[in-house]
Motif scaffolding. Structure first.
Motif, PDB file in Angstrom:
ATOM      1  N   LEU A  70       0.821  -1.201   0.000  1.00 61.06           N
ATOM      2  CA  LEU A  70       0.000   0.000   0.000  1.00 61.06           C
ATOM      3  C   LEU A  70       0.861   1.259   0.000  1.00 61.06           C
ATOM      4  O   LEU A  70       0.551   2.231  -0.706  1.00 61.06           O
ATOM      5  CB  LEU A  70      -0.943  -0.003   1.206  1.00 61.06           C
ATOM      6  N   ARG A  81      -6.583   2.842  -7.277  1.00 65.99           N
ATOM      7  CA  ARG A  81      -7.665   2.218  -6.509  1.00 65.99           C
ATOM      8  C   ARG A  81      -7.278   0.766  -6.241  1.00 65.99           C
ATOM      9  O   ARG A  81      -6.712   0.104  -7.099  1.00 65.99           O
ATOM     10  CB  ARG A  81      -8.969   2.256  -7.280  1.00 65.99           C
ATOM     11  N   LEU A  82      -7.591   0.299  -5.075  1.00 61.09           N
ATOM     12  CA  LEU A  82      -7.313  -1.077  -4.696  1.00 61.09           C
ATOM     13  C   LEU A  82      -8.648  -1.801  -4.589  1.00 61.09           C
ATOM     14  O   LEU A  82      -9.586  -1.307  -3.963  1.00 61.09           O
ATOM     15  CB  LEU A  82      -6.582  -1.099  -3.358  1.00 61.09           C
ATOM     16  N   ARG A  83      -8.756  -2.952  -5.234  1.00 62.17           N
ATOM     17  CA  ARG A  83      -9.997  -3.731  -5.205  1.00 62.17           C
ATOM     18  C   ARG A  83      -9.708  -5.073  -4.558  1.00 62.17           C
ATOM     19  O   ARG A  83      -8.839  -5.810  -5.000  1.00 62.17           O
ATOM     20  CB  ARG A  83     -10.536  -3.923  -6.612  1.00 62.17           C
ATOM     21  N   LEU A  84     -10.446  -5.390  -3.507  1.00 60.59           N
ATOM     22  CA  LEU A  84     -10.349  -6.684  -2.842  1.00 60.59           C
ATOM     23  C   LEU A  84     -11.477  -7.553  -3.378  1.00 60.59           C
ATOM     24  O   LEU A  84     -12.649  -7.296  -3.128  1.00 60.59           O
ATOM     25  CB  LEU A  84     -10.454  -6.513  -1.329  1.00 60.59           C
ATOM     26  N   PHE A 102      -6.073  -2.047   5.392  1.00 60.94           N
ATOM     27  CA  PHE A 102      -6.477  -1.070   4.388  1.00 60.94           C
ATOM     28  C   PHE A 102      -6.891   0.261   4.998  1.00 60.94           C
ATOM     29  O   PHE A 102      -6.839   1.291   4.327  1.00 60.94           O
ATOM     30  CB  PHE A 102      -7.612  -1.636   3.530  1.00 60.94           C
ATOM     31  N   SER A 105      -4.273   3.160   5.005  1.00 58.74           N
ATOM     32  CA  SER A 105      -3.849   3.716   3.729  1.00 58.74           C
ATOM     33  C   SER A 105      -4.788   4.834   3.279  1.00 58.74           C
ATOM     34  O   SER A 105      -5.969   4.840   3.598  1.00 58.74           O
ATOM     35  CB  SER A 105      -3.826   2.610   2.665  1.00 58.74           C
ATOM     36  N   ASP A 108      -8.021   4.578  -2.172  1.00 59.85           N
ATOM     37  CA  ASP A 108      -9.411   4.126  -2.210  1.00 59.85           C
ATOM     38  C   ASP A 108      -9.423   2.604  -2.322  1.00 59.85           C
ATOM     39  O   ASP A 108      -8.697   2.025  -3.126  1.00 59.85           O
ATOM     40  CB  ASP A 108     -10.139   4.721  -3.414  1.00 59.85           C
ATOM     41  N   VAL A 109     -10.244   1.973  -1.499  1.00 60.44           N
ATOM     42  CA  VAL A 109     -10.338   0.513  -1.487  1.00 60.44           C
ATOM     43  C   VAL A 109     -11.772   0.116  -1.806  1.00 60.44           C
ATOM     44  O   VAL A 109     -12.714   0.604  -1.178  1.00 60.44           O
ATOM     45  CB  VAL A 109      -9.912  -0.079  -0.118  1.00 60.44           C
ATOM     46  N   ASP A 110     -11.917  -0.747  -2.813  1.00 63.51           N
ATOM     47  CA  ASP A 110     -13.230  -1.280  -3.185  1.00 63.51           C
ATOM     48  C   ASP A 110     -13.314  -2.729  -2.711  1.00 63.51           C
ATOM     49  O   ASP A 110     -12.329  -3.449  -2.750  1.00 63.51           O
ATOM     50  CB  ASP A 110     -13.432  -1.269  -4.700  1.00 63.51           C
ATOM     51  N   LEU A 111     -14.476  -3.130  -2.309  1.00 60.41           N
ATOM     52  CA  LEU A 111     -14.723  -4.516  -1.931  1.00 60.41           C
ATOM     53  C   LEU A 111     -15.629  -5.125  -2.991  1.00 60.41           C
ATOM     54  O   LEU A 111     -16.766  -4.691  -3.167  1.00 60.41           O
ATOM     55  CB  LEU A 111     -15.382  -4.582  -0.555  1.00 60.41           C
TER      56      LEU A 111
END
Length: 119
Positions: A70, A81-84, A102, A105, A108-111
């Motif tokens: 991160l 953008r980070l996508r889990l 997350f 950090s 931006d984190v998407d689930l």
């Protein structure tokens, strides 16, 4: 220009060999290219398996590597953008264990939840 039969056969074999090599290379590289395609849009996808294992671009990563990852992503491009992406069998407890990584950090984190199964 009229080539002898043996030269025409050799030319034909070399063209067929080239086409087979090109096709085999495409078959090997296409799945990896498809996995990395969201990265060109600024989205890094981390896959979470049912056993809690994490994969980034088809490579397993340890949970302890997430903060460094991160930080590096934030240094390289703060707009990333980070996508889990979750596997269908992942329990919510496993996801909750990852959330503190997350939260620290500024990315931006998407689930991405698994698709709903119809029965």
């Amino acid at each position: 220009m009229n080539l002898p039969l043996t030269q025409r056969r050799a030319l034909g074999c070399s063209v067929v060999s080239f086409c087979l090599t090109l096709g085999a290379t495409a078959v090997l590289l296409l799945p990896q290219w498809r996995q990395q395609r969201p990265a060109s849009d600024g989205v890094i996808v981390i896959h979470l398996a049912a056993d809690g294992g994490l994969r980034l671009w088809n490579q397993p990563i340890e949970r302890s590597m997430i903060p460094a990852l991160l930080a590096r992503l934030n240094r390289l491009d703060p707009g990333t953008r980070l996508r889990l992406s979750l596997a269908p069998q992942v329990s919510w407890g496993v996801v909750q264990d990852l959330i503190p990584f997350f939260d620290s950090s500024s990315l931006d984190v998407d689930l991405q939840l698994p698709a709903a199964t119809r029965s």
